[in-house]
Design a protein around this motif. Structure first.
Motif, PDB file in Angstrom:
ATOM      1  N   ASP A   1       0.542  -0.998   0.384  1.00 22.26           N
ATOM      2  CA  ASP A   1       0.345   0.174   0.303  1.00 22.26           C
ATOM      3  C   ASP A   1       0.781   1.229   0.163  1.00 22.26           C
ATOM      4  O   ASP A   1       1.990   1.411   0.238  1.00 22.26           O
ATOM      5  N   LYS A   2       0.305   2.161  -0.592  1.00 22.89           N
ATOM      6  CA  LYS A   2       0.947   3.939  -0.293  1.00 22.89           C
ATOM      7  C   LYS A   2       1.588   3.951   1.153  1.00 22.89           C
ATOM      8  O   LYS A   2       0.537   4.486   1.964  1.00 22.89           O
ATOM      9  N   ALA A   3       2.887   4.781   1.218  1.00 21.94           N
ATOM     10  CA  ALA A   3       3.092   4.670   2.139  1.00 21.94           C
ATOM     11  C   ALA A   3       2.147   6.144   3.084  1.00 21.94           C
ATOM     12  O   ALA A   3       1.855   6.476   4.329  1.00 21.94           O
ATOM     13  N   ASP A   4       2.040   7.131   2.201  1.00 19.67           N
ATOM     14  CA  ASP A   4       2.040   8.389   2.348  1.00 19.67           C
ATOM     15  C   ASP A   4       0.824   7.939   2.111  1.00 19.67           C
ATOM     16  O   ASP A   4       0.292   9.429   2.622  1.00 19.67           O
ATOM     17  N   GLY A   5      -0.215   7.317   1.621  1.00 14.85           N
ATOM     18  CA  GLY A   5      -1.763   7.681   1.973  1.00 14.85           C
ATOM     19  C   GLY A   5      -2.263   8.045   0.991  1.00 14.85           C
ATOM     20  O   GLY A   5      -3.464   8.354   0.435  1.00 14.85           O
ATOM     21  N   THR A   6      -1.840   8.183  -0.699  1.00 14.73           N
ATOM     22  CA  THR A   6      -2.071   9.462  -1.155  1.00 14.73           C
ATOM     23  C   THR A   6      -2.636   8.187  -2.256  1.00 14.73           C
ATOM     24  O   THR A   6      -2.245   7.968  -3.901  1.00 14.73           O
ATOM     25  N   ASP A   7      -3.917   8.036  -1.773  1.00 12.87           N
ATOM     26  CA  ASP A   7      -4.779   6.459  -2.599  1.00 12.87           C
ATOM     27  C   ASP A   7      -5.470   7.429  -3.946  1.00 12.87           C
ATOM     28  O   ASP A   7      -5.875   8.889  -3.596  1.00 12.87           O
ATOM     29  N   MET A   8      -5.578   7.147  -5.346  1.00 10.06           N
ATOM     30  CA  MET A   8      -6.242   7.591  -5.807  1.00 10.06           C
ATOM     31  C   MET A   8      -7.771   7.854  -5.658  1.00 10.06           C
ATOM     32  O   MET A   8      -8.465   6.971  -4.982  1.00 10.06           O
ATOM     33  N   SER A   9      -8.148   9.278  -5.713  1.00  3.72           N
ATOM     34  CA  SER A   9      -9.993   9.345  -5.785  1.00  3.72           C
ATOM     35  C   SER A   9     -10.795   9.162  -6.699  1.00  3.72           C
ATOM     36  O   SER A   9      -9.921   9.139  -7.774  1.00  3.72           O
ATOM     37  N   PHE A  10     -11.618   8.606  -6.297  1.00  2.91           N
ATOM     38  CA  PHE A  10     -12.637   7.755  -7.500  1.00  2.91           C
ATOM     39  C   PHE A  10     -14.305   8.810  -7.618  1.00  2.91           C
ATOM     40  O   PHE A  10     -14.816   8.714  -8.553  1.00  2.91           O
ATOM     41  N   SER A  11     -13.633  10.143  -6.965  1.00  4.49           N
ATOM     42  CA  SER A  11     -14.864  10.814  -6.779  1.00  4.49           C
ATOM     43  C   SER A  11     -15.537  11.169  -8.287  1.00  4.49           C
ATOM     44  O   SER A  11     -16.325  11.400  -8.440  1.00  4.49           O
ATOM     45  N   GLY A  12     -14.580  11.004  -9.317  1.00 13.55           N
ATOM     46  CA  GLY A  12     -14.421  11.647 -11.000  1.00 13.55           C
ATOM     47  C   GLY A  12     -15.358  11.161 -11.108  1.00 13.55           C
ATOM     48  O   GLY A  12     -15.705  11.228 -12.427  1.00 13.55           O
ATOM     49  N   VAL A  13     -16.072   9.631 -10.748  1.00  8.98           N
ATOM     50  CA  VAL A  13     -17.095   8.494 -11.463  1.00  8.98           C
ATOM     51  C   VAL A  13     -18.445   9.679 -11.710  1.00  8.98           C
ATOM     52  O   VAL A  13     -18.844  10.051 -10.583  1.00  8.98           O
ATOM     53  N   LYS A  14     -18.818   9.478 -12.668  1.00  8.59           N
ATOM     54  CA  LYS A  14     -20.010  10.215 -13.362  1.00  8.59           C
ATOM     55  C   LYS A  14     -21.429   9.342 -13.117  1.00  8.59           C
ATOM     56  O   LYS A  14     -22.409   9.744 -13.346  1.00  8.59           O
ATOM     57  N   ALA A  15     -20.940   7.815 -13.932  1.00  6.92           N
ATOM     58  CA  ALA A  15     -21.690   6.736 -14.034  1.00  6.92           C
ATOM     59  C   ALA A  15     -22.287   6.481 -12.890  1.00  6.92           C
ATOM     60  O   ALA A  15     -21.853   6.263 -11.964  1.00  6.92           O
ATOM     61  N   PRO A  16     -23.748   6.226 -13.080  1.00  6.10           N
ATOM     62  CA  PRO A  16     -24.380   5.051 -12.033  1.00  6.10           C
ATOM     63  C   PRO A  16     -23.466   3.667 -12.407  1.00  6.10           C
ATOM     64  O   PRO A  16     -22.664   3.260 -12.563  1.00  6.10           O
ATOM     65  N   THR A  17     -23.176   3.714 -10.480  1.00  5.42           N
ATOM     66  CA  THR A  17     -21.958   2.706 -10.498  1.00  5.42           C
ATOM     67  C   THR A  17     -23.188   1.498  -9.533  1.00  5.42           C
ATOM     68  O   THR A  17     -24.001   2.181  -8.373  1.00  5.42           O
ATOM     69  N   LEU A  18     -22.470   0.189  -9.846  1.00  6.13           N
ATOM     70  CA  LEU A  18     -23.497  -1.175  -8.836  1.00  6.13           C
ATOM     71  C   LEU A  18     -22.289  -1.363  -8.670  1.00  6.13           C
ATOM     72  O   LEU A  18     -21.110  -1.980  -8.790  1.00  6.13           O
ATOM     73  N   LEU A  19     -22.022  -1.043  -6.953  1.00  6.97           N
ATOM     74  CA  LEU A  19     -21.376  -2.868  -6.296  1.00  6.97           C
ATOM     75  C   LEU A  19     -21.536  -3.400  -5.658  1.00  6.97           C
ATOM     76  O   LEU A  19     -22.406  -3.473  -5.041  1.00  6.97           O
ATOM     77  N   MET A  20     -20.731  -4.703  -6.081  1.00  2.00           N
ATOM     78  CA  MET A  20     -20.954  -5.547  -5.710  1.00  2.00           C
ATOM     79  C   MET A  20     -19.841  -6.432  -4.418  1.00  2.00           C
ATOM     80  O   MET A  20     -18.641  -6.260  -5.236  1.00  2.00           O
ATOM     81  N   TRP A  21     -19.998  -7.165  -4.100  1.00  3.11           N
ATOM     82  CA  TRP A  21     -19.499  -7.931  -1.934  1.00  3.11           C
ATOM     83  C   TRP A  21     -20.131  -9.212  -2.345  1.00  3.11           C
ATOM     84  O   TRP A  21     -20.750  -8.624  -1.382  1.00  3.11           O
ATOM     85  N   GLY A  22     -18.934 -10.038  -2.392  1.00  5.02           N
ATOM     86  CA  GLY A  22     -19.152 -10.891  -1.273  1.00  5.02           C
ATOM     87  C   GLY A  22     -18.460 -10.784   0.231  1.00  5.02           C
ATOM     88  O   GLY A  22     -17.792 -10.219   0.458  1.00  5.02           O
ATOM     89  N   GLU A  23     -19.620 -10.998   0.985  1.00  2.00           N
ATOM     90  CA  GLU A  23     -19.389 -10.607   2.465  1.00  2.00           C
ATOM     91  C   GLU A  23     -18.116 -11.707   2.978  1.00  2.00           C
ATOM     92  O   GLU A  23     -17.728 -11.263   4.397  1.00  2.00           O
ATOM     93  N   GLU A  24     -17.769 -12.733   2.991  1.00  2.00           N
ATOM     94  CA  GLU A  24     -16.696 -13.596   3.262  1.00  2.00           C
ATOM     95  C   GLU A  24     -14.860 -13.373   1.874  1.00  2.00           C
ATOM     96  O   GLU A  24     -14.170 -14.079   2.184  1.00  2.00           O
ATOM     97  N   ASP A  25     -14.839 -12.128   2.048  1.00  2.00           N
ATOM     98  CA  ASP A  25     -13.844 -11.868   0.690  1.00  2.00           C
ATOM     99  C   ASP A  25     -12.580 -11.460   1.585  1.00  2.00           C
ATOM    100  O   ASP A  25     -13.242 -10.785   2.989  1.00  2.00           O
TER     101      ASP A  25
END
Length: 386
Positions: A265-289
């Protein structure tokens, strides 16, 4: 007077031989302990022991079909499939996987969509660049962008799993005019601290060097099973494919490079921001991942503006492969319900949203159609609607 020659001893070489035999015995024991499936999946004894490689031509003979095509991009032969007609949806797999992970989705989606899948650089039947030093996240993303250009699609939905989710979300930020909808399945993209053991192994200099030439199939089997919430749902066909692709000639160092470039992981914590996504988004997640924990969804929910989250109990890192029918049904519902970024309804909404309240009031007051409607006309229209 001649000095007597000291007797030679072979104890050192015997010790090395003993250690080698012990190591071989340990590895063979591990192979047996994981069941026969690892050995069955391997074409030769050297493959079963983790040293050999399978020629690409042999893999193509087994894993291409009538829909398979190949495209030359930056010196690589990209394996992809382009099936069906209708609105375009591009499906993007994660690390150590291939386009075959989407087979359950493609079967349903192709009935009413043009569905495009590909083997990303480094994986599946595509393989990696000639110089492994060129292989990194930026290289894969650049090739991915080139591939989409070749597909000549004006607007489309992107669906990505794991690392493919990161690529899809990043593309949606960079090309908002093209991505109508976005589906992210257990996506990577944010720093998450603790990683699975295999990431740490690859980042250890000595172990990482060994893994570039030695990856016994039981390691692949173990990690694939850990990606399923319910390992009993892992079919023999899917398991064998993961083992075979990992044994492709040249795959081992690429897999190690993947773990190294994604494991820290980035040591400086500078993760990319995905706030620029304009498209409607569906998040799917396995609870045991265990690879990308459900807690990561909080970051995505905070960054994305138009997002819906569906979680799946007792499901792991690859819901589209573990429960294909349920997840593709949810995806189809989302595609039907969510207005795309390029749809007329969305454009109308944006136009109204950018119009001041004074302008709207003026438009309504100046409209002859509104002024000429009598009370009787309104009642007649209501009856017609009923």
């Amino acid at each position: 007077m001649t000095r007597p020659t000291a007797p030679r001893t072979h104890g050192g070489s015997m010790s090395v031989t003993t250690r080698a035999l012990a190591t071989f015995g340990l590895l063979f024991g591990l192979l047996l302990s994981t069941g026969c499936e690892s050995m069955k999946a391997s074409q030769t004894l050297s493959n079963a022991m983790g040293f050999g490689g399978i020629p690409p031509v042999d893999l193509e003979e087994q894993y291409i079909n009538e829909d398979s095509e190949f495209l030359q991009i930056r010196g690589m032969r990209i394996h992809y499939r382009d099936v069906g007609e209708g609105p375009v949806i591009i499906l993007v797999h994660g690390i150590f996987s291939s386009l075959h992970t989407w087979d359950g989705w493609v079967e349903e989606l192709r009935k009413s969509n043009r569905v495009i899948t590909l083997d990303l650089p480094g994986y599946g039947l595509t393989g990696g660049p000639e110089n492994i030093d060129d292989f990194n996240v930026e290289f894969v993303y650049s090739v991915f962008q080139n591939f989409i250009q070749y597909m000549e699609a004006e607007h489309f939905t992107l669906a990505g799993s794991s690392f493919g989710g990161y690529l899809s979300a990043r593309y949606a930020v960079d090309h908002p005019e093209k991505v109508d909808r976005l589906i992210l399945i257990d996506p990577s993209g944010y720093s998450q601290g603790e990683r699975p053991l295999v990431f740490k192994m690859a980042s250890t200099p000595v172990v990482g060097s060994i893994m570039k030439v030695f990856q016994p199939p039981f390691m692949i089997t173990r990690n694939v099973k850990k990606n399923y919430g319910d390992p009993s749902k892992l079919t023999e066909e899917n398991l064998y494919r993961y083992v075979h692709m990992a044994q492709r000639e040249g795959a081992k160092p690429l897999y190690v490079k993947t773990l190294q470039m994604l494991g820290e992981d980035k040591a400086d914590g500078t993760d990319m921001s995905f706030s620029g996504v304009k498209a409607p988004t569906l998040l799917m997640w396995g609870e045991e991942d265990e690879w990308t924990p459900l807690s990561q969804s909080e970051r995505w929910m905070a960054d994305l503006r138009n997002v819906k989250l569906i979680t799946y109990p007792e499901v792991g890192h690859m819901p589209m492969e573990e429960i294909p029918f349920q997840t593709v049904s949810d995806a189809i519902t989302f595609l039907a319900d969510a207005p795309g970024a390029g749809d007329a309804e969305e454009d109308t909404f944006r136009s109204i949203n950018n119009t001041s309240s004074e302008d709207l009031e003026s438009l309504i007051n100046d409209s002859n159609e509104f002024q000429e409607l009598s009370e009787e006309d309104v009642k007649r229209m209501e009856r017609d609607l009923e």
